[in-house]
Design a protein around this motif. Structure first.
Motif, PDB file in Angstrom:
ATOM      1  N   ASN A 298       0.824  -1.219   0.000  1.00  0.00           N
ATOM      2  CA  ASN A 298       0.000   0.000   0.000  1.00  0.00           C
ATOM      3  C   ASN A 298       0.859   1.271   0.000  1.00  0.00           C
TER       4      ASN A 298
ATOM      5  N   THR B  97       2.250   4.687  -0.642  1.00  0.00           N
ATOM      6  CA  THR B  97       1.490   5.880  -1.034  1.00  0.00           C
ATOM      7  C   THR B  97       2.226   6.729  -2.049  1.00  0.00           C
TER       8      THR B  97
ATOM      9  N   VAL C  77      -0.502  -1.411 -10.280  1.00  0.00           N
ATOM     10  CA  VAL C  77      -0.971  -0.241  -9.530  1.00  0.00           C
ATOM     11  C   VAL C  77      -1.377   0.848 -10.515  1.00  0.00           C
ATOM     12  N   LYS C  78      -2.538   1.420 -10.325  1.00  0.00           N
ATOM     13  CA  LYS C  78      -2.977   2.511 -11.190  1.00  0.00           C
ATOM     14  C   LYS C  78      -2.172   3.773 -10.870  1.00  0.00           C
TER      15      LYS C  78
ATOM     16  N   GLU D 177      -2.946   6.787 -10.714  1.00  0.00           N
ATOM     17  CA  GLU D 177      -3.637   7.718  -9.820  1.00  0.00           C
ATOM     18  C   GLU D 177      -3.650   7.252  -8.366  1.00  0.00           C
ATOM     19  N   ASP D 178      -3.228   5.998  -8.138  1.00  0.00           N
ATOM     20  CA  ASP D 178      -3.235   5.464  -6.774  1.00  0.00           C
ATOM     21  C   ASP D 178      -1.892   5.621  -6.063  1.00  0.00           C
TER      22      ASP D 178
END
Length: 321
Positions: free
Chosen positions: A224, A226, A248-249, A251-252
């Motif tokens: 996860n 960031t 992973v996109k 935007e994420d």
């Protein structure tokens, strides 16, 4: 008696002549300072052949074309850590009789070769990054890398929140400028620094492939994650591919780089990179070679020339690249 006086006078005259010659020899120091009417021969050395340094070189060539009193010869290393390549280039330029050398130093390891240039009366201007421990340069013409890092950190602070995680793609710890970009970003986070988790800081040598590998390591260990901050442009481009491969996109995850190379600006426009700290390599090239020229001519030059930074985001990417 007169013969003795004559011999004595001849000996005295000889002693005086020898003394004058010896005094002049002792006082003389190597100098390649050019006379006002002479054509100045300058050397321009960059770390390795990538867009950023091509821009520096092209700016220096433009300056050279517009300056009849100068001629510039060029050399480049093979990578951001090619100390041996830069040392060989320095030695070659000394042999070619340059009056001055402008160089983007790979690390303090090139200092000894620059010492030899100084001993020959050659002026040296450092471009892009400093060697803080080496005091014999005439000037440093570069980005204030710490300020650039702070700029990136302040931007990240507007996007992150307590509990978020950050991975840092470092450049090379032997390069002071790259270290400053990391210390700067951490300082720019301000109070938020103690509220987020810096999961890892991995070296990349500003290499795209190494950046991709390091980013993959971060993403694998931190499902996860960031945000990622890259202290150079090429590793940021490598991270884009690793983010894609991890599923992973864009935007994420926040991805902030440093350099704002043309490919980075394209990525920012496409939304695969969030932002990057822009430098102004054309200013480094033109101001760097002009500063060296003035130093060789015996003019006073500033010890530091800050060529500036700016943050590139999707909102203003059209102004860059």
């Amino acid at each position: 008696m007169w013969k003795n006086r004559l011999v004595g006078g001849a000996v005295l005259a000889t002693v005086l002549i020898v003394s004058v010659v010896l005094a002049a020899t002792a006082a003389a120091k190597p100098s390649r300072q050019a006379s006002p009417e002479a054509t100045v021969k300058l050397g321009f050395i960059t770390k390795f052949p990538v867009d950023f340094y091509f821009t520096l070189v092209n700016a220096a060539k433009k300056w050279d074309k517009a300056t009849p009193g100068a001629t510039v010869i060029y050399a480049s290393g093979k990578s951001g850590t090619d100390d041996a390549g830069e040392i060989a280039a320095i030695q070659n330029m000394i042999a070619q009789g340059v009056n001055g050398i402008a160089i983007t130093p790979t690390s303090p390891a090139v200092s000894s070769a620059l010492d030899k240039a100084i001993k020959q009366g050659i002026k040296v201007v450092l471009i892009d990054n400093d060697i803080p421990s080496w005091k014999k340069k005439s000037s440093v013409v570069a980005t204030n890398n710490y300020k650039g890092g702070v700029l990136a950190g302040k931007f990240l602070a507007t996007k992150l929140k307590a509990g978020d995680s950050l991975g840092i793609l470092e450049g090379n710890p032997a390069n002071p400028a790259l270290v400053q970009r990391v210390t700067g970003v951490l300082a720019g986070l301000g109070a938020l620094k103690s509220q987020i988790k810096v999961v890892s800081q991995l070296e990349t040598d500003c290499d795209q492939t190494k950046g991709a590998t390091a980013a993959q390591t971060m993403l694998t260990a931190n499902q996860n994650l960031t945000a990622i901050y890259s202290a150079c442009g090429p590793p940021a481009l490598g991270a884009i591919q690793s983010i894609k491969n991890a599923g992973v996109k864009p935007e994420d995850i926040l991805l902030v780089g440093f350099d704002a190379s043309p490919d980075e600006v394209k990525a920012i426009r496409a939304g695969t990179e969030t932002a990057s700290v822009a430098q102004f390599p054309a200013k480094m090239g033109s101001l760097g070679i002009a500063t060296l020229y003035n130093a060789v001519k015996g003019k006073a030059v500033p010890k530091n020339v800050d060529t500036g930074t700016a943050l590139v985001t999707k909102a203003n990417a059209g102004q860059f690249g």
